[in-house]
Design an enzyme around this catalytic site. Sequence first.
Site, PDB file in Angstrom:
ATOM      1  N   ASN A  30      32.023  -2.918  40.995  1.00 26.15           N
ATOM      2  CA  ASN A  30      30.481  -2.457  40.807  1.00 26.15           C
ATOM      3  C   ASN A  30      30.073  -1.834  41.899  1.00 26.15           C
ATOM      4  O   ASN A  30      29.210  -1.078  41.703  1.00 26.15           O
ATOM      5  CB  ASN A  30      29.916  -3.668  40.151  1.00 26.15           C
ATOM      6  N   GLN A  40      32.004  -2.865  34.508  1.00 28.66           N
ATOM      7  CA  GLN A  40      31.658  -1.493  35.171  1.00 28.66           C
ATOM      8  C   GLN A  40      32.937  -0.334  35.028  1.00 28.66           C
ATOM      9  O   GLN A  40      32.634   0.793  35.175  1.00 28.66           O
ATOM     10  CB  GLN A  40      31.741  -1.656  36.754  1.00 28.66           C
ATOM     11  N   SER A  77      29.642  -4.922  28.675  1.00 30.00           N
ATOM     12  CA  SER A  77      28.316  -4.960  28.813  1.00 30.00           C
ATOM     13  C   SER A  77      27.727  -3.715  28.448  1.00 30.00           C
ATOM     14  O   SER A  77      28.236  -2.578  28.732  1.00 30.00           O
ATOM     15  CB  SER A  77      27.678  -5.606  30.285  1.00 30.00           C
ATOM     16  N   HIS A 131      24.612  -2.526  29.032  1.00 31.04           N
ATOM     17  CA  HIS A 131      23.403  -1.805  29.629  1.00 31.04           C
ATOM     18  C   HIS A 131      24.058  -1.035  30.722  1.00 31.04           C
ATOM     19  O   HIS A 131      23.459  -0.115  31.372  1.00 31.04           O
ATOM     20  CB  HIS A 131      22.529  -2.662  30.264  1.00 31.04           C
ATOM     21  N   THR A 172      22.001 -16.901  16.518  1.00 29.99           N
ATOM     22  CA  THR A 172      21.836 -15.867  15.621  1.00 29.99           C
ATOM     23  C   THR A 172      21.882 -14.471  16.118  1.00 29.99           C
ATOM     24  O   THR A 172      21.379 -14.262  17.483  1.00 29.99           O
ATOM     25  CB  THR A 172      20.501 -15.810  14.743  1.00 29.99           C
ATOM     26  N   CYS A 201      20.636 -10.911  47.665  1.00 33.86           N
ATOM     27  CA  CYS A 201      19.643 -12.001  48.075  1.00 33.86           C
ATOM     28  C   CYS A 201      19.829 -13.428  47.542  1.00 33.86           C
ATOM     29  O   CYS A 201      20.071 -13.541  46.311  1.00 33.86           O
ATOM     30  CB  CYS A 201      18.301 -11.514  47.460  1.00 33.86           C
TER      31      CYS A 201
END
Length: 381
Positions: free
Chosen positions: A153, A181, A201, A203, A239, A321
């Site tokens: 990524n 990715q 994924s 998004h 669900t 972080c």
Amino acid sequence: MNRYLDHNATCPPVRASLDAMVRAAQEASGNPSSLHWAGRAARRVIDDARDAVAHYVGSESGSVVFSSGGTESDNIAIHSVLSSCMPGRIVTTAIEHPAILKPLQKFVASQPVDAGWQLVQVRPDEHGCVAAEKMIEAMTADTRLVCMMLVNNESGVVQPVEAVAAHCRNASVPLLVDAVQALGKVNINFTELNVDFLSLSAHKIGGPKGVGALLVRRGTKVEELAPGGGQERGRRSGTENVPAIAGFSAALGAIDFAALSPIRDAFEVQLLAQFPGAEVIGAKAQRLANTSLVLLPNMDGETMLMQLDLDGFAVASGSACSSGKREASHVLLAMGLSDMRARSSLRVSFGPDNSIDDALALVTALVKIRKRLKGMAGCAA
Ligand SMILES: Cc1ncc(COP(=O)(O)O)c(C=O)c1O
């Protein structure tokens, strides 16, 4: 003017995905487990989406388990294998996403020290590529699980998963491939790759956040992370998020990431011309057409990121972080870079709304920032 250049972090939703989500929310609002007409309408949306995902990645529909995204998919697969096997070795790469590294580390740390568990993290070469031979060498007769990402990524470097998959198959060792990715950016064929688990994924390809899928080889046991109502054929209870699943399937193939290489190349050519000593990570490796991970000597990635933000640019630095402490990218450190060089990194990842003008404007902004920072503490440029 705001310019978004951080598509590997997340890709803004494409129109087709937004439309599909609204449509599903309005027209398929029943519970997909209900037997009445409203439930059946929602079930149909999921079934169609499952077929679409399966078709897109070359798998059977029955292999697709919808989840809340890459992190959950990785965790389901890891849990499924490790919860019921004898102690032994786990082999992965040192450049995996935390969604792989953290659960593996947590699992091993939770076991008695003398139980015989061992986590081996294979390091990449200087181009950011983890050699298949090194992965295979790290595998011993007691290896219980191998995890290897298809594309990194941060660097966008494609990893030689195929050769590792063939070896794992011969040795009957389960292999989990994090393809989060890679989806939509490199060709994925689950059946040909012949692996046990593969994570996706939505998004990252212009679908909604909080939805993804785990592909599971037929006959492979899945141990639920959160037992409940037995949805997804008992593999992932809860669900189903019908609109998100519809949005995921509508996003498949909506963005032509390969077409972004001229923008990426324009950025790199201009950057290298303006910043003597700058370096493009993975330039000699096979990597994504939309991703540019660069090192800018004597510039601090986090400072650049914040300064660029003030100028309207959204990019990423390699650092992460953790508990308030900023750590250099584990990917760059694993490649052998010093802490200081690793901290001079900036990741730019282009998307369908970007242009060459954005790429060149980013370099111009960086040149200005260098000027602005000149003389400031911590920046010798
Ligand atoms: C390689 C990789 N794996 C897993 C994930 C986690 O995916 P999600 O955000 O869907 O949980 C990401 C997200 O950045 C990723 O890049």
